[in-house]
Design a protein around this motif. Sequence first.
Motif, PDB file in Angstrom:
ATOM      1  N   ALA A   1      14.923  28.012  -5.999  1.00  0.00           N
ATOM      2  CA  ALA A   1      14.694  29.122  -7.001  1.00  0.00           C
ATOM      3  C   ALA A   1      13.434  28.332  -7.858  1.00  0.00           C
ATOM      4  N   PRO A   2      12.427  29.158  -8.142  1.00  0.00           N
ATOM      5  CA  PRO A   2      11.288  28.674  -8.925  1.00  0.00           C
ATOM      6  C   PRO A   2      11.683  28.390 -10.265  1.00  0.00           C
ATOM      7  N   GLY A   3      11.295  27.069 -10.776  1.00  0.00           N
ATOM      8  CA  GLY A   3      11.452  26.947 -12.103  1.00  0.00           C
ATOM      9  C   GLY A   3      12.932  26.111 -12.425  1.00  0.00           C
ATOM     10  N   VAL A   4      13.675  25.966 -11.251  1.00  0.00           N
ATOM     11  CA  VAL A   4      15.064  25.569 -11.479  1.00  0.00           C
ATOM     12  C   VAL A   4      15.071  24.052 -10.556  1.00  0.00           C
ATOM     13  N   THR A   5      15.774  23.033 -11.163  1.00  0.00           N
ATOM     14  CA  THR A   5      16.153  21.982 -10.255  1.00  0.00           C
ATOM     15  C   THR A   5      17.536  21.853 -10.127  1.00  0.00           C
ATOM     16  N   LEU A   6      18.181  21.578  -9.030  1.00  0.00           N
ATOM     17  CA  LEU A   6      19.510  21.608  -8.898  1.00  0.00           C
ATOM     18  C   LEU A   6      19.949  19.909  -8.735  1.00  0.00           C
ATOM     19  N   GLN A   7      20.826  19.689  -9.767  1.00  0.00           N
ATOM     20  CA  GLN A   7      21.444  18.487  -9.949  1.00  0.00           C
ATOM     21  C   GLN A   7      23.152  18.406 -10.059  1.00  0.00           C
ATOM     22  N   ASP A   8      23.523  18.523  -8.798  1.00  0.00           N
ATOM     23  CA  ASP A   8      24.682  18.698  -8.516  1.00  0.00           C
ATOM     24  C   ASP A   8      25.475  17.870  -7.446  1.00  0.00           C
ATOM     25  N   ASP A   9      25.962  16.485  -7.796  1.00  0.00           N
ATOM     26  CA  ASP A   9      27.020  15.972  -6.769  1.00  0.00           C
ATOM     27  C   ASP A   9      27.780  15.302  -7.863  1.00  0.00           C
ATOM     28  N   PRO A  10      29.227  15.671  -7.833  1.00  0.00           N
ATOM     29  CA  PRO A  10      30.108  15.040  -8.718  1.00  0.00           C
ATOM     30  C   PRO A  10      30.538  13.635  -8.017  1.00  0.00           C
ATOM     31  N   SER A  11      30.225  13.560  -6.556  1.00  0.00           N
ATOM     32  CA  SER A  11      30.863  12.295  -6.301  1.00  0.00           C
ATOM     33  C   SER A  11      29.977  11.084  -6.788  1.00  0.00           C
ATOM     34  N   SER A  12      28.776  11.352  -7.230  1.00  0.00           N
ATOM     35  CA  SER A  12      27.828  10.241  -7.726  1.00  0.00           C
ATOM     36  C   SER A  12      27.610  10.419  -9.393  1.00  0.00           C
TER      37      SER A  12
END
Length: 349
Positions: free
Chosen positions: A276-287
């Motif tokens: 997605a434009p303008g979106v950064t995914l930060q999604d790793d519960p394990s870390s």
Amino acid sequence: MTKSGYRVAVVGATGAVGEQMLKTLERMDFPVETLLPLSSKRSAGKKVKFRGEELTVQEAAPESFEGIQLALFSAGGSVSKALAPEAVKRGAIVVDNTSAYRMDEGVPLVVPEVNEEDLKNHNGIIANPNCSTIQMVAALEPVRKSYGLKRIIVSTYQAVSGAGADAVGEMYEQSGQIMNGEEIDPQILPAGGDKKHYQIAFNAIPQIDVFTDNGYTFEEMKMINETKKIMNDSSLKVAATCVRLPVETGHSESVFIEVENNGVTVEDIQSVLKEAPGVTLQDDPSSQLYPMAVDAARKDDVFVGRIRRDLDTENGFHMWIVADNLLKGAALNSVQIAFSLDKLGLLKK
């Protein structure tokens, strides 16, 4: 300044958002031939810097907009109501960062990543949405396009800078007073014009703006109504609870969505948001990777994480959305609208 570009006015140039507008126009190299900083009478005469030049801020008046092609407004709704039509009369396109025109028919309410094409239907004024709405729809529109969207329930955790520089100063002052065992005398939050004021330091205030007759605040109703307008879907179910936290910069949101399509997985939503434009995914519960306001401050993107399936609602998902409320929530989105106007050939050089 550039030799070829637009004559641009920034109204409210000495305010927090106005300062960010100037910085963002410069940083993103928007084609500016002449930059005119404008403000209230109180701030006129101050100096601002743009592309290495020191410019004197002038008092905003109807005649200020003679020859201006683009006017970015962020000086309060009353100023926009009084002066935006005057700018349009003189040939400028107005991008207004206040709530003055957002719900007016014939005024596009635009987040470029979501509904850029709506700019083609403007009548001189384009509205910049509420900061908390912008980051939410920027994150949800890719999901809506791919899987449909039936319902949104959002709880916001909003930074004090959204209430202005004086509110930020009060937060720091209260923090020191509390640490020193001194009495505090709140004057600003939750809403300057309301009857009571509460401390924001070491507190969470479940009120942003004043209450309406239906029990929701104006901030909550903005999110509800603006989301439907931007997504062009009056049937979309939206509910909001808006809370002020003692954070200086960066709005955070806990969002529940119900998608229309069956069989959608967490991985599907993550995949869509990665592109997605303008979106950064930060999604790793394990870390322990997830968005936080302190990391989103001074960054352009909307950050999304904590995506997980609801345990009881079919097609229901939860996510956490964070963005810098002064950048993507205000100044950056306004400048992105300006770039879109240029790209679509809607600005006349």
